[in-house]
Design an enzyme around this catalytic site. Structure first.
Site, PDB file in Angstrom:
ATOM      1  N   LYS A  62       0.869  -1.172   0.000  1.00 42.02           N
ATOM      2  CA  LYS A  62       0.000   0.000   0.000  1.00 42.02           C
ATOM      3  C   LYS A  62       0.906   1.223   0.000  1.00 42.02           C
ATOM      4  CE  LYS A  62      -3.860   1.988   2.689  1.00 42.02           C
ATOM      5  NZ  LYS A  62      -4.734   1.797   3.872  1.00 42.02           N
ATOM      6  N   SER A  83      -9.675   1.921   3.106  1.00 42.07           N
ATOM      7  CA  SER A  83      -8.806   2.708   2.262  1.00 42.07           C
ATOM      8  C   SER A  83      -7.793   1.878   1.472  1.00 42.07           C
ATOM      9  CB  SER A  83      -8.036   3.727   3.118  1.00 42.07           C
ATOM     10  OG  SER A  83      -7.142   3.060   4.004  1.00 42.07           O
ATOM     11  N   SER A  94      -9.943  -0.468   7.204  1.00 38.41           N
ATOM     12  CA  SER A  94      -9.356  -0.246   5.885  1.00 38.41           C
ATOM     13  C   SER A  94      -8.683  -1.461   5.243  1.00 38.41           C
ATOM     14  CB  SER A  94      -8.340   0.895   5.940  1.00 38.41           C
ATOM     15  OG  SER A  94      -9.010   2.130   5.951  1.00 38.41           O
TER      16      SER A  94
END
Lengths: 96, 486, 488
Positions: free
Chosen positions: B78, B153, B177
């Site tokens: 990420k 997210s 997330s």
């Protein structure tokens, strides 16, 4: 809680965020809604409840030995800096 | 069997058996990214050159007999994890020009394990969002239906794994997330106990809630990668010095006699009926596998969303103050004075949702409001935590849905922050209490996946993973691929 | 510069002292804390506030804070919390300062100061807390811009906050010096005010005598010497009284002391940023200080200045004032004791040593800007000189001359006495001969003296001393002169 335009301007100033005239009413509306939403917490009886700052209850701060572990790497670290002169980070004049 | 349909364990075994090389494996996934990323927008940066170099090194290590269990396995991070010499954007214009000068502990550990970095995945800006629509780089699309969101997210990581553009990816979870996007794209995702995975080098959103974790097809894959990421880090004061068990070895633990608590509060109004039905079917299956299922109640849990939307913005308002246009990040053109430099750099560099949260947080911490909002929320957080503690005195694991609905249409909730925030109603509790939690695929509503959430007590990742694995041994939802990505 | 406060007014002062702790690395990172390094060469990722970086607390900084707490009789908090103080400033990289707010590590201490009239006064220490220092903004050499050097960012500070117990600039200075002495005794701060390792902000207000409530206060920042603290306070007191007597009112604000103009002026730039939004730093856990840790620190406490001064007064028979001067620094006290020890002790030796250490020795140190460690005459050397006074080899007057040579040439007293032939003349025959010669050369003065002009005695002392190049034993000379001048 319903915020005014002035309130939001004040918050934006404290947070150092430029908010355009067009954006302002959107934030007035959404911030007011968010604050009203979180105000449901007021209905909870929290007398004698200790606030919880951290999920690791009972854990305490670790202390590190006093030793220098770093070398000078300012050239690398300043690779991301928008403006540098004489190894200093340059900003508009600071008035004291 | 084509390479991308294999699990992480199978890929590691294939590399070990020299069935294929790390370079071949890397080329395969790079080709898939090349082909599909434009449609999904899952990657912000693809590090093809670096990946091939990593892979060649892994092959050389194997030839020299120095390969570890994960040597040559491709992965993606990420874009919230700092990667030395590689752009680390956090999904923000603020960091569009930011090249991290160091590796996050997670990145360092996985590199040391011989993994191959394919790239950095798209995400909601500074991890603030539940739909991956707040990214400066545009929304990520759900491989099951490109008109819908992949959740957020960690939406880029989730979509990339779901479409098998990468076998496994890292994520972070502050209020759901990892778990919510895992549920929405039909993969497995685990957020470990707070303090389990080092936060050093993971760009902070809300420090007391953030925790790194894994998105992968199966619980077994999660166990493999988590084992390599987790563990004490002296650079993070909130990292806990508790030995990391061998998660993979613990997977075989049976569900017999395991006490599962069904969280009553997770099956209330707001839960989509079809989603609820899939979750209940999954719970029935767990019972059939020998689990002892009881209903438990955490009465304060419905307050987790309002609590979170005080605590997280408060912490983020302070964490994001360092982005001031001076040492790194976006700086406005021609600032006329210092105040102008701050206001315009930050005003231009941050997107609308980030600004909204910074302002919310600034307000709840400001003079005259601290007690009414921030301190109050911290007290309610205590109550929620106590609820969980009581529950875990009675049961081994808690179960429920991960998300109240399957994936929703892109654009459907962007104008209404409260509705958007309520997506995380089932996931936030675990963050507030610092508990390990995971989502596993448990069926479909139409062609959209549904996730089952398992929550464990502190440092109970092994128990969560074993239960998820037992379920996945009997089901194949985690093996299904979206059409077009098979 | 006598600054008696105007009649009818009382001054109320509280000091906030920032002492940089003498750790080798920073409070939350492994960067060096050395002064004067090239710009930004001692600022690592943590100090720069790089995204993703985290603080880890330096054990030594905590130990030093506890040491200060123990030395001031304070309470050491078993559990203290770090908080974030949020404000934007270019020398503050994270946009917040890690400090302590609600639960500082040290609370409720005190120190005693000696007032000019010889009485003692106890000054309360509200709290002392740990925090990180900010960097520096430099304004020279850049057109309409400032340059930021973050080497200092993250240096550990102990902020020592007094109660508003001080009633004059003089008291404030006495307290400030007391704290300065203490932190150096404890070896937790080098006390260097020029380099900014020891800084002071003064909260000053005035009120009409008899009033119990405090007046509105102003905070004076940026005062970097004892003299300037005194001048800044005195200026500010006068300013406030002028305003109030003129019918105005005091605005609570931060003011900057300008030493060039000897005035304080409002710092408008600091005015806006006063909502600091303190909250517990989620990157740091509560600091637990166990009784075992406290005991461990207690065992390292040196003899404290007040204890040492008390012992000096009692043991060496010194006045409270002299004992205070000699214990103002640990090095000076050690030097003094080494001299006394070398002389074999005793009341007379202690007094003689005290006069010399406080007198010529300190004067020469100051003149040359030297530290005790680099003094040109070590304790053994000074003792060697004083021994020659004791055994009457030289007079006190000649000793000053010898000391000057010793200082200039870094040599022993005996070598100077020998080389320059300064040995005192104690042979009465030689002194009598010298007197006789002086009397013979000055018949007029001799006659006048004998006629009753007593004050000419001094003339004969001077002349004889001159004739013996100052080496005649003064007591003997006096005695013999009296005898011989009196006539046969």
């Amino acid at each position: 809680m319903s915020l005014s335009r002035r309130d939001v301007e004040g918050i934006a100033h404290l947070a150092r965020l430029e908010i355009t005239e067009g954006e302002l009413p959107v934030y007035v509306d959404s911030l007011s809604k968010i604050l009203s939403f979180v105000e449901q917490l007021n209905a909870v009886d929290t007398q004698a409840v200790e606030p919880m700052a951290h999920p690791l209850e009972g854990e305490t701060q670790r202390l590190r030995p006093d030793a220098v572990t770093e070398t000078d790497q300012h050239a690398k670290f300043q690779g991301n800096a928008p403006l540098v002169a004489q190894a200093l980070y340059v900003v508009p004049k600071v008035i004291e | 069997m084509s390479l991308h349909t294999r699990s992480l364990a199978e890929l590691a075994a294939g590399l070990r058996a020299k069935e294929f090389s790390a370079v071949e494996l890397t080329r395969h996934f790079l080709a898939r990214i090349e082909q599909a990323n434009a449609g999904l927008n899952a990657f912000v940066t693809v590090t093809a050159e670096r990946a091939l170099a990593d892979a060649a090194r892994a092959d050389a290590a194997r030839a020299a007999g120095r390969a570890g269990p994960l040597s040559g396995v491709p992965l993606a991070h990420k874009d919230i994890f700092c990667t030395d010499g590689i752009k680390t954007s956090c999904g923000s214009r603020m960091l569009d020009n930011f090249v991290a000068p160091y590796d996050a502990t997670v990145v360092e550990r996985l590199a040391a394990a011989g993994t191959v970095l394919l790239g950095k995945t798209n995400m909601d800006e500074f991890a603030m969002g539940s739909s991956n629509e707040t990214s400066y780089y545009g929304p990520v699309r759900n491989p099951w239906d490109p008109a819908t969101v992949p959740g957020g997210s960690s939406g880029g990581s989730a979509a990339a794994v779901a479409a098998r553009l990468v076998p496994v990816a890292t994520g972070t979870d502050t209020g759901g997330s990892i778990r919510q996007p895992a549920a929405l794209v039909g993969i497995s995702g685990i957020k470990p106990t707070y303090g389990r995975v080092s936060r050093y080098g993971m760009i902070a959103f809300a420090s007391s809630l953030d925790q790194g974790g894994v998105l992968a097809p199966s619980a077994e894959d999660c166990a493999l990668l988590l084992g390599a990421m987790a563990g004490f880090d002296p650079r993070d004061s909130t990292s806990v010095d508790v030995p990391v068990p061998d998660y993979a070895a613990g997977l075989a633990t049976s569900l017999k006699g395991v006490k599962l608590g069904v969280l009553k509060e997770f099956f209330s109004a707001g839960l989509d009926a079809a989603t609820g039905a899939r979750v209940e079917a999954a719970i029935a299956q767990l019972r059939a596998l020998g689990a002892d299922v009881v209903e438990v109640s955490c009465p304060n849990l419905p307050l987790s969303v309002p609590t979170y939307y005080v605590v997280a913005p408060a912490e983020c308002s302070s964490n994001l103050s360092r982005f001031d246009g001076v040492r790194f990040g976006h700086r406005c053109q021609g600032p006329k004075d210092l105040l102008d430099l701050y206001k315009r750099s930050r005003g231009e560099g941050f997107g609308a949702e980030v600004k909204r949260r910074i302002m919310t947080g600034t307000y709840v911490l400001s003079a005259g409001y601290y007690d009414a909002y921030y301190l109050k929320a911290q007290k309610v957080r205590s109550l929620i935590n106590a609820d969980f503690r009581r529950a875990f005195a009675e049961v081994d694991l808690l179960v429920g849905p991960t998300s109240p609905t399957p994936a929703f249409a892109i654009g459907a909730k962007v104008d209404d922050p409260i509705t958007m925030y309520l997506n995380d109603i089932y996931t936030i509790g675990a963050n507030l209490a610092g508990l390990p939690a995971m989502s596993v695929p448990c069926g479909f509503v139409g062609n959209l996946p549904v996730g089952l959430q398992l929550i464990g007590p502190h440092f109970g990742e092994a128990r969560v993973l074993a239960a998820a694995h037992a379920y996945q041994c009997e089901t194949d939802f985690h093996r299904r691929l979206p059409a077009g990505f098979a | 510069m006598s600054q008696a406060v105007r009649e009818g007014w009382e001054v109320v002062i509280g000091l906030e002292i920032h002492a940089q702790l003498a750790t080798t690395s920073k409070i939350f990172s492994g960067s060096a804390t050395a002064y004067g390094a090239a710009p930004n060469s001692q600022a690592n990722l943590v100090d720069l506030g790089y995204p993703g970086t985290l603080p880890v607390l330096n054990r030594e900084a905590v130990r030093m804070a506890v040491k200060f707490g123990l030395a001031t009789g304070a309470t050491i908090a078993p559990r203290s919390i770090f908080a974030r103080k949020n404000y934007f400033y270019p020398d503050l990289p994270k946009g917040y300062q890690i400090s302590q707010y609600e639960r500082p590590v040290v609370e409720d201490g005190s120190l005693e100061i000696l007032l000019e009239d010889g009485t003692k006064k106890t000054i309360g220490i509200t709290r002392a807390h740990l925090e990180e220092d900010a960097g520096k903004s430099l304004h020279e050499g850049l057109a309409n811009a400032s340059g930021i050097d973050l080497n200092r960012a993250g240096t550990p500070l102990l902020e020592i906050v007094s109660e508003p117990d001080l009633r004059s600039a003089k008291e404030a200075i006495a307290y400030l010096k007391k704290v300065h002495t203490l932190v150096r005794y404890l070896e937790i701060c080098d006390g260097n005010m020029q380099e900014g390792s020891f800084r002071c902000d003064a909260n000053v207000s005035v009120r009409r005598i008899g009033r119990t409530e405090f007046g509105t206060r102003c905070e004076i920042k940026n005062v970097n010497s004892f003299r300037f603290v005194e001048k800044a306070i005195n200026f500010e007191v006068e300013r406030q009284i002028d305003v109030l007597e003129g019918g105005g009112s005091i605005v609570q604000e931060t003011r900057l002391y300008d030493s060039a103009k000897d005035e304080t002026r409002s710092m408008r730039s600091k005015e806006q940023a006063n909502d600091y939004r303190y909250f517990p730093d989620p990157d740091l856990l509560p600091v637990t200080i166990t009784p075992a840790f406290v005991d461990e620190v207690r065992a390292t406490l040196p003899e404290l200045p007040d204890e040492k001064a008390g012992r000096f007064a009692l043991h060496y028979g010194l006045s409270a004032y002299d004992a205070g001067v000699l214990t103002a620094s640990r090095e000076l006290a050690d030097y003094y004791e080494a001299v006394v020890r070398a002389l074999g002790g005793g009341g007379a030796a202690a007094k003689l040593a005290a006069n010399w250490v406080m007198g010529d020795f300190s004067a020469f140190l100051n003149r040359d800007g030297l530290e005790i460690a680099t003094a040109r005459v070590p304790a053994a050397g000074l003792a060697g000189l004083l021994r020659r006074i004791q055994d009457e080899t030289i007079s006190g007057k000649i000793a000053k001359e010898v000391f000057e040579r010793m200082w200039a040439e870094a040599c022993e007293a005996d070598a100077v006495i020998e080389a320059r032939g300064l040995k005192q003349i104690t042979d009465s025959g030689a002194i009598e001969a010298a007197i006789a010669a002086v009397m013979a050369a000055n018949p007029k003065q001799l006659a006048e003296y004998r006629a009753g002009k007593d004050k000419l005695f001094g003339f004969f002392v001077g002349q004889t001393m001159k004739a013996t190049e100052g080496k005649a034993n003064p007591a003997q000379l006096n005695e013999l002169l009296k005898k011989l001048l009196g006539g046969p």
